[in-house]
Design an enzyme around this catalytic site. Structure first.
Site, PDB file in Angstrom:
ATOM      1  N   ASP A   1       0.833  -1.200   0.000  1.00 42.24           N
ATOM      2  CA  ASP A   1       0.000   0.000   0.000  1.00 42.24           C
ATOM      3  C   ASP A   1       0.871   1.256   0.000  1.00 42.24           C
ATOM      4  O   ASP A   1       0.565   2.244  -0.667  1.00 42.24           O
ATOM      5  CB  ASP A   1      -0.924   0.010   1.220  1.00 42.24           C
ATOM      6  CG  ASP A   1      -1.808  -1.216   1.289  1.00 42.24           C
ATOM      7  OD1 ASP A   1      -2.204  -1.717   0.216  1.00 42.24           O
ATOM      8  OD2 ASP A   1      -2.097  -1.689   2.404  1.00 42.24           O
TER       9      ASP A   1
ATOM     10  N   HIS B   1      -5.421  -3.654   5.168  1.00 39.67           N
ATOM     11  CA  HIS B   1      -4.740  -4.005   3.920  1.00 39.67           C
ATOM     12  C   HIS B   1      -5.703  -4.566   2.875  1.00 39.67           C
ATOM     13  O   HIS B   1      -5.392  -5.505   2.168  1.00 39.67           O
ATOM     14  CB  HIS B   1      -3.623  -5.015   4.210  1.00 39.67           C
ATOM     15  CG  HIS B   1      -2.762  -5.356   3.035  1.00 39.67           C
ATOM     16  ND1 HIS B   1      -2.108  -4.399   2.284  1.00 39.67           N
ATOM     17  CD2 HIS B   1      -2.449  -6.555   2.482  1.00 39.67           C
ATOM     18  CE1 HIS B   1      -1.428  -4.994   1.320  1.00 39.67           C
ATOM     19  NE2 HIS B   1      -1.619  -6.309   1.412  1.00 39.67           N
TER      20      HIS B   1
END
Length: 317
Positions: free
Chosen positions: A156, A183
């Site tokens: 990310d 996530h």
């Protein structure tokens, strides 16, 4: 004597024959401080190990097959778990979770029994749920230390860095975007207010792209795979931080999904943590959020709480 008392570190990759495991192992073979790289998978690991062993770097590579899991994780300092199935078009998150949760449970249990002091980085998705699964497996093995269990959310950060650098015309190395929460999808909260030069429209578009970048890759690969190369790069970045901390470097900090009190509603949360030889040394404060980010965080927490509960329930059923 454990490797951490010397200059080098011993690393195991569990699921090293897969789409993430192979490039991750290649990157680790090039790491100057990895003295031994243990390659494990239920099939194909000896071949991957033989291939890697021909590369002219100093780390030793050893392959372990399906019946050698205990041996593969014994005495290691760092375990990385990319094992599992990738998400494919039409696959529900439940489908993905049930398969990967079983795998992570088995692997974490083996680490707990054979290398209880090791630092563990869980890459297998959905990380929001597989980290709680791993935690419960380690508890049952009598080896749970919350400082040593990490969900690898670095992809990310890598995506945010890449996409924002393109938008503002800077090199990625000059960009550092905090990403907190979880996530997957809306649990991913990029803090783009750090870059006021971005317009509201750009912030909205970039937020969505960072949250759902995995879908972009699955679609581009026509259902033949998911984000493997970028994930391997991101996992190697996490591994490098962990290795530097294991060697005694001070001030190493990463964004990662850990047991945390940053958000009182979530037992686990991804935020910036400082690493030490024993794993998490300190959890650092979350930057001040603007109104848009506060709204993102509220949506994140709603989903993240459910994801965490799902993982714990699976492990204890």
């Amino acid at each position: 004597m454990r490797a951490t008392s010397a200059r080098f570190v011993k690393v195991a990759v569990l699921g090293a024959g897969g789409g993430i495991g192979q490039p991750l192992s290649l990157l680790l073979k090039h790491h100057k401080d990895v003295t031994q790289l243990n390659i494990y998978d239920v099939k194909g690991a000896p071949g991957v190990a033989a291939d890697l062993s021909h590369i002219s770097t100093s780390s030793k590579v050893v392959g372990f097959g399906a019946e050698q899991l205990a041996e593969a994780v014994t005495g290691v300092d760092l375990v990385l778990i990319p094992a599992g199935v990738p998400r494919k078009p039409g696959m529900t998150r439940d489908d993905l979770f049930n398969t990967n949760a079983n795998i992570v449970q088995t692997l974490a249990s083996a680490v707990g029994k054979n290398s209880p002091k090791a630092i563990i980085g869980v890459i297998s998705n959905p990380v929001n749920s597989t980290v709680p699964v791993a935690a419960e497996a380690l508890k049952k093995a009598g080896a749970y230390d919350p400082r040593k269990l990490f969900g690898v959310t670095t992809l990310d950060l890598v995506r945010a860095r890449t996409f924002v650098s393109e938008a503002i015309g800077k090199a990625p190395v000059e960009v550092d975007v905090p990403v907190i929460g979880g996530h997957s999808g809306e649990t991913i909260v990029p803090l783009l207010s750090k870059y006021p030069e971005l317009s509201a429209e750009q912030v909205k578009a970039l937020t969505h792209r960072i949250q759902f970048g995995g879908d972009e890759v699955v679609k581009a690969k026509d259902g033949a795979g998911s984000a493997t190369l970028s994930m391997a790069y991101a996992a190697a970045e996490f591994a490098d931080a962990a290795i530097r901390a294991l060697k005694g470097e001070q001030g190493v900090a990463v964004y990662t999904f850990v047991k945390s009190e940053v958000n009182p509603k979530c037992e686990y949360f991804s935020s910036l943590v400082e690493l030490g030889k024993e794993g998490v040394a300190k959890t650092l404060p979350v930057p001040k959020l603007n109104a848009f980010e506060e709204d993102l965080l509220e949506k994140c927490v709603d989903g993240l709480v459910k994801n965490i509960q799902k993982g714990a329930a699976f492990a204890n059923k």
